[in-house]
Design a protein around this motif. Structure first.
Motif, PDB file in Angstrom:
ATOM      1  N   ASN A  74      31.327  25.445  30.711  1.00 41.48           N
ATOM      2  CA  ASN A  74      32.436  24.389  31.150  1.00 41.48           C
ATOM      3  C   ASN A  74      32.669  24.288  32.615  1.00 41.48           C
ATOM      4  N   ASP A  75      33.340  23.153  32.991  1.00 42.47           N
ATOM      5  CA  ASP A  75      33.761  23.096  34.269  1.00 42.47           C
ATOM      6  C   ASP A  75      34.852  23.846  34.640  1.00 42.47           C
ATOM      7  N   ALA A  76      34.574  24.831  35.579  1.00 42.12           N
ATOM      8  CA  ALA A  76      35.973  25.744  36.062  1.00 42.12           C
ATOM      9  C   ALA A  76      36.342  25.375  37.325  1.00 42.12           C
ATOM     10  N   LYS A  77      37.496  25.341  37.710  1.00 39.65           N
ATOM     11  CA  LYS A  77      37.817  25.111  39.157  1.00 39.65           C
ATOM     12  C   LYS A  77      39.108  26.055  39.682  1.00 39.65           C
ATOM     13  N   ALA A  78      38.895  26.297  40.918  1.00 37.41           N
ATOM     14  CA  ALA A  78      39.994  27.262  41.468  1.00 37.41           C
ATOM     15  C   ALA A  78      40.746  26.156  42.778  1.00 37.41           C
ATOM     16  N   THR A  79      41.944  26.138  42.269  1.00 40.04           N
ATOM     17  CA  THR A  79      42.801  25.068  43.265  1.00 40.04           C
ATOM     18  C   THR A  79      43.711  25.867  44.122  1.00 40.04           C
ATOM     19  N   VAL A  80      43.874  25.791  45.483  1.00 41.77           N
ATOM     20  CA  VAL A  80      44.741  26.217  46.304  1.00 41.77           C
ATOM     21  C   VAL A  80      45.401  25.319  46.896  1.00 41.77           C
ATOM     22  N   GLN A  81      46.652  25.286  46.773  1.00 39.69           N
ATOM     23  CA  GLN A  81      47.497  24.412  47.517  1.00 39.69           C
ATOM     24  C   GLN A  81      48.415  25.072  48.664  1.00 39.69           C
ATOM     25  N   ASP A  82      48.191  24.606  49.855  1.00 37.68           N
ATOM     26  CA  ASP A  82      48.981  25.032  50.868  1.00 37.68           C
ATOM     27  C   ASP A  82      49.752  24.115  51.638  1.00 37.68           C
ATOM     28  N   ILE A  83      51.118  24.080  51.258  1.00 35.95           N
ATOM     29  CA  ILE A  83      52.104  23.071  51.884  1.00 35.95           C
ATOM     30  C   ILE A  83      53.094  23.819  52.629  1.00 35.95           C
ATOM     31  N   ARG A  84      52.734  24.859  53.412  1.00 37.85           N
ATOM     32  CA  ARG A  84      53.600  25.736  54.489  1.00 37.85           C
ATOM     33  C   ARG A  84      53.804  24.658  55.625  1.00 37.85           C
ATOM     34  N   GLY A  85      52.819  24.179  55.968  1.00 37.63           N
ATOM     35  CA  GLY A  85      52.873  23.083  57.329  1.00 37.63           C
ATOM     36  C   GLY A  85      52.436  24.038  58.572  1.00 37.63           C
ATOM     37  N   THR A  86      51.910  24.978  58.323  1.00 36.24           N
ATOM     38  CA  THR A  86      51.617  25.994  59.635  1.00 36.24           C
ATOM     39  C   THR A  86      49.940  25.905  59.937  1.00 36.24           C
ATOM     40  N   ALA A  87      49.217  25.567  58.781  1.00 41.45           N
ATOM     41  CA  ALA A  87      47.540  25.690  59.234  1.00 41.45           C
ATOM     42  C   ALA A  87      47.353  27.047  59.599  1.00 41.45           C
ATOM     43  N   ALA A  88      48.002  28.112  58.788  1.00 38.27           N
ATOM     44  CA  ALA A  88      47.593  29.670  59.278  1.00 38.27           C
ATOM     45  C   ALA A  88      46.547  30.001  58.594  1.00 38.27           C
ATOM     46  N   GLY A  89      45.808  29.384  57.513  1.00 34.26           N
ATOM     47  CA  GLY A  89      44.859  29.753  56.955  1.00 34.26           C
ATOM     48  C   GLY A  89      45.243  30.529  55.506  1.00 34.26           C
ATOM     49  N   TRP A  90      44.194  30.787  54.869  1.00 34.04           N
ATOM     50  CA  TRP A  90      44.215  31.649  53.685  1.00 34.04           C
ATOM     51  C   TRP A  90      42.924  31.948  53.128  1.00 34.04           C
ATOM     52  N   THR A  91      43.166  33.108  52.032  1.00 38.63           N
ATOM     53  CA  THR A  91      41.837  33.478  51.682  1.00 38.63           C
ATOM     54  C   THR A  91      41.841  33.778  50.038  1.00 38.63           C
ATOM     55  N   LEU A  92      40.860  33.100  49.272  1.00 40.58           N
ATOM     56  CA  LEU A  92      40.764  33.219  47.814  1.00 40.58           C
ATOM     57  C   LEU A  92      39.898  34.278  47.412  1.00 40.58           C
ATOM     58  N   THR A  93      40.153  35.174  46.609  1.00 39.35           N
ATOM     59  CA  THR A  93      39.225  36.093  46.081  1.00 39.35           C
ATOM     60  C   THR A  93      39.034  36.163  44.676  1.00 39.35           C
ATOM     61  N   VAL A  94      37.874  36.700  44.061  1.00 42.60           N
ATOM     62  CA  VAL A  94      38.053  37.102  42.687  1.00 42.60           C
ATOM     63  C   VAL A  94      37.145  38.373  42.513  1.00 42.60           C
ATOM     64  N   ALA A  95      37.779  38.959  41.396  1.00 35.76           N
ATOM     65  CA  ALA A  95      37.428  40.497  41.214  1.00 35.76           C
ATOM     66  C   ALA A  95      37.279  40.639  39.468  1.00 35.76           C
ATOM     67  N   GLN A  96      36.179  41.164  39.247  1.00 38.17           N
ATOM     68  CA  GLN A  96      35.830  41.512  37.720  1.00 38.17           C
ATOM     69  C   GLN A  96      36.490  42.818  37.477  1.00 38.17           C
ATOM     70  N   ASN A  97      37.307  42.980  36.550  1.00 39.04           N
ATOM     71  CA  ASN A  97      38.218  44.120  36.385  1.00 39.04           C
ATOM     72  C   ASN A  97      37.187  45.214  35.698  1.00 39.04           C
ATOM     73  N   ALA A  98      36.465  44.958  34.684  1.00 39.70           N
ATOM     74  CA  ALA A  98      35.425  45.686  33.834  1.00 39.70           C
ATOM     75  C   ALA A  98      34.474  44.848  33.245  1.00 39.70           C
ATOM     76  N   GLN A  99      33.722  45.520  32.489  1.00 38.09           N
ATOM     77  CA  GLN A  99      32.594  44.983  31.815  1.00 38.09           C
ATOM     78  C   GLN A  99      33.009  44.099  30.708  1.00 38.09           C
ATOM     79  N   PHE A 100      32.169  43.542  30.087  1.00 43.83           N
ATOM     80  CA  PHE A 100      32.521  42.498  29.090  1.00 43.83           C
ATOM     81  C   PHE A 100      32.523  43.709  27.854  1.00 43.83           C
ATOM     82  N   LYS A 101      33.525  43.160  27.087  1.00 44.93           N
ATOM     83  CA  LYS A 101      33.654  44.242  25.988  1.00 44.93           C
ATOM     84  C   LYS A 101      34.126  43.279  24.610  1.00 44.93           C
ATOM     85  N   THR A 102      33.758  43.822  23.431  1.00 46.65           N
ATOM     86  CA  THR A 102      34.388  43.483  22.301  1.00 46.65           C
ATOM     87  C   THR A 102      35.952  43.931  21.944  1.00 46.65           C
TER      88      THR A 102
END
Length: 196
Positions: A74-102
């Motif tokens: 599938n096509d997955a997307k991560a979308t960040v919207q910054d409308i603070r008007g400060t141009a202060a920057g930001w960081t997006l991270t991803v973490a996997q909580n645990a192994q795949f399980k049934t």
């Protein structure tokens, strides 16, 4: 006849004066100001949108005793919207909580997700950087996938993880059962400029 001529001359003179006044009217100009202001919204100035598009699906595959690499279907997307008007920057991270399980906690031992080739969508209006070749660990360690440095990030930034850009490596020696396996991915948007 004299009266007629006098009347004609008088009328002629009045018309001349009248027309002269029209053509010789004074001009006047002034400069004025148009104004508009903007302010940051009370809430939601920095947020992730379209979060349903963050699910990653590696499909249903035949059980194999060989080492296999499966790609997202599938096509997955991560979308960040910054409308603070400060141009202060930001960081997006991803973490996997645990192994795949049934659902009954059978683990897909040794399985590993790699976000190989995400790209910044051309529809993005924000300046941001997308990281590639992110090998996720199953200990909830955060990995930066996209970020905006100080002075950047205003607008919308979209990291595309299109079909085939994320892989799941599964060892052949791992015992698999004929069920669905799932894992939890946590995406975190921090109000902190990225170190691009």
């Amino acid at each position: 006849m004299k009266k007629f001529m006098m009347s004609t001359l008088l009328l002629s003179g009045m018309l001349s004066i009248s027309m002269g006044q029209v053509h010789a009217a004074d001009t006047d100009s002034h400069d004025t100001t148009g104004k508009v202001g903007f302010k940051a919204p009370d809430t939601g100035g920095l947020t992730m949108t379209n979060t349903d598009a963050l699910n990653i699906d590696f499909g249903s595959n035949p059980i194999s005793a060989d080492d296999k690499t499966y790609s997202n279907i599938n096509d997955a997307k991560a979308t960040v919207q910054d409308i603070r008007g400060t141009a202060a920057g930001w960081t997006l991270t991803v973490a996997q909580n645990a192994q795949f399980k049934t659902s009954d906690n059978t683990e897909l031992t040794g399985a590993q997700i790699t976000i190989k080739t995400p790209t910044l969508d051309t529809a993005s209006t924000a300046t941001a950087t997308v990281d590639q070749s992110l090998v996720l660990t199953t200990d909830n360690t955060a990995h930066k996938i996209m970020g905006a440095a100080a002075g950047e990030g205003n607008g919308t930034a979209i990291a595309d993880m299109n079909t085939g850009s994320v892989t799941l490596d599964v060892p052949g020696k791992t015992v698999k059962v004929a069920k669905d396996y799932t894992t939890m991915l946590t995406w975190n948007l921090a109000d902190a400029p990225a170190d691009n």
